[in-house]
Scaffold this active site. Structure first.
Site, short mmCIF file in Angstrom:
data_model
loop_
_atom_site.label_atom_id
_atom_site.label_comp_id
_atom_site.label_asym_id
_atom_site.label_seq_id
_atom_site.Cartn_x
_atom_site.Cartn_y
_atom_site.Cartn_z
N SER A 123 0.82 -1.22 0.00
CA SER A 123 0.00 0.00 0.00
C SER A 123 0.85 1.27 0.00
O SER A 123 0.42 2.30 -0.50
CB SER A 123 -0.95 0.01 1.20
OG SER A 123 -0.22 -0.05 2.42
N HIS A 124 2.05 1.20 0.59
CA HIS A 124 2.95 2.35 0.65
C HIS A 124 4.34 1.91 0.23
O HIS A 124 4.80 0.83 0.62
CB HIS A 124 3.03 2.92 2.07
CG HIS A 124 1.73 3.46 2.60
ND1 HIS A 124 0.64 2.66 2.84
CD2 HIS A 124 1.37 4.72 2.96
CE1 HIS A 124 -0.34 3.41 3.31
NE2 HIS A 124 0.07 4.65 3.39
N ASN A 125 5.01 2.75 -0.56
CA ASN A 125 6.39 2.45 -0.96
C ASN A 125 7.11 3.78 -1.16
O ASN A 125 6.70 4.60 -1.99
CB ASN A 125 6.41 1.63 -2.25
CG ASN A 125 7.82 1.18 -2.62
OD1 ASN A 125 8.76 1.34 -1.85
ND2 ASN A 125 7.97 0.62 -3.81
N THR A 137 5.25 -1.17 2.84
CA THR A 137 4.39 -2.01 3.68
C THR A 137 3.86 -3.14 2.81
O THR A 137 3.49 -2.94 1.66
CB THR A 137 3.22 -1.21 4.25
OG1 THR A 137 2.49 -0.58 3.18
CG2 THR A 137 3.71 -0.14 5.22
#
Length: 371
Positions: A123-125, A137
């Site tokens: 979802s997050h990078n 994540t």
């Protein structure tokens, strides 16, 4: 030195210079009125489970429902609000998840980022200013054939990452991404009341819960009765759906319904991940105190390694790097914990809400790992 990029033959951009910290004075911020700020503050934290939720927010904002809806549509169009959405709890639904730090070639970061981003559980990078430069994540379904370790093994092989550090949450002290639009640096540096750590275990849920999540996840319509269409698809009245959502909130499956913002365009052009070397016997006391600061959105205890001694992670958001530093410096002053590193993001490769109970996870494992 400015970032320089070029295109490879397959069209994937590659960085060829050391990335800058992702922060500019006022950044890409869009001018906001006082009413805009009030609405953004309310929509991040006080969006109710109600047949007419926008009308309830309008009452608190001191405007009409029509004015509120028009403002939210404009803020969506101007990419200040990313989406209005229910936020479900990954761990409560039985998904395995963790933060991952990877060392990838600093001169060619877009290729591994594209590979990592392809996983539906990422979802997050972000690219951050550290030897461990790619932070993302990762979540996998409960019945994943690869599991977290197997998925990371595949990602490390595909990306050529030199090293990967698994940083699962050992204790959750805070997860609440509210950007205080009306606050200043002093208010962000103030300490509130420390809360008890949040439990992270799976809770029981059934087929109706799955159906409700499938029909409500993603963008909530900006209309007077945003739950109406989902209720029809589920064969329920709106009140029945809202009562069920309230029950899911009580059980910890639904965290809240809220507006998610584009940080930089909302004026918060910097985010600093403050990581702290806290003695083991002080973590239970220090973690909640760090989490209580208003400028901190996330606070966790995570495992340490020989080359990574930091046990408590705090995410600070500010209108500048200096504002983030001020929040973290105040935490150091108030807690007496001074050994820290601050990692700033230079590139946002991906930021989305996870979609649960879809075929995307199994399709990814089939395509990339043949399972």
């Amino acid at each position: 030195m400015a970032d320089v990029t070029h295109s490879t033959p397959d069209g994937i951009r590659d960085d060829v210079a050391t990335p800058k910290i992702r922060e500019r004075k006022d950044g890409a911020a869009v001018p906001l009125s006082d009413l805009d700020r009030t609405i953004l503050d309310l929509m991040q934290g006080q969006f109710p489970l109600d047949v007419h939720p926008y009308a309830r927010v309008a009452e608190k904002a001191g405007c009409t429902e029509e004015e509120l809806l028009a403002t939210i549509r404009r803020l969506l169009k101007d990419r200040i609000i990313r989406q209005v959405t229910p936020i479900y709890d990954t761990r409560a639904l039985g998904y395995g998840s963790m933060l991952v730090a990877a060392k990838v070639d600093p001169e060619h970061t877009w290729r591994p980022a594209k590979i990592i981003n392809s996983h539906p559980g990422v979802s997050h990078n972000y690219l951050r200013n550290h030897d461990f430069n790619m932070w993302f994540t990762l979540a996998v379904e409960e019945d994943s054939k690869l599991g977290l370790q197997g998925t990371l093994d595949v990602l490390q092989e595909l990306t050529g990452a030199e090293s990967i550090r698994q940083l699962p949450t050992l204790k959750l002290f805070k997860i609440r991404m509210d950007l205080e639009m009306s606050g200043d640096t002093d208010s962000l540096s103030q300490q509130g009341v420390a809360e008890d750590p949040v439990e992270l275990e799976k809770v029981p849920y059934d087929d109706l819960d799955r159906a409700v999540i499938r029909e409500t996840q993603g963008d909530l319509p900006v209309v007077p009765e945003p739950y109406a269409e989902a209720a029809v698809r589920l064969g329920m009245t709106q009140q029945q759906l809202l009562d069920h959502l309230a029950g899911m909130k009580d059980r910890g499956i639904l965290r809240r319904v809220a507006a998610i913002l584009y940080h930089r365009r909302a004026g918060f052009s910097a985010n600093g991940m403050g990581v702290w070397k806290v003695p083991d016997d002080q973590i239970a006391e220090i973690g909640p105190r760090m989490a209580a600061f208003r400028g901190i959105s996330h606070c966790y205890q995570r495992p340490t390694y020989e080359d990574w001694p930091y046990s408590v992670f705090t995410m600070a958001h500010g209108r500048s790097k200096e504002e983030c530093d001020a929040v973290l410096d105040t935490i150091a002053e108030k807690t007496g914990i001074t050994e820290r590193a601050t990692l700033y993001s230079s590139t946002e490769f991906k930021k989305v809400r996870l979609l649960y109970f879809t075929d995307d996870f199994k399709n990814w494992e089939r395509e990339y790992a043949g399972v």
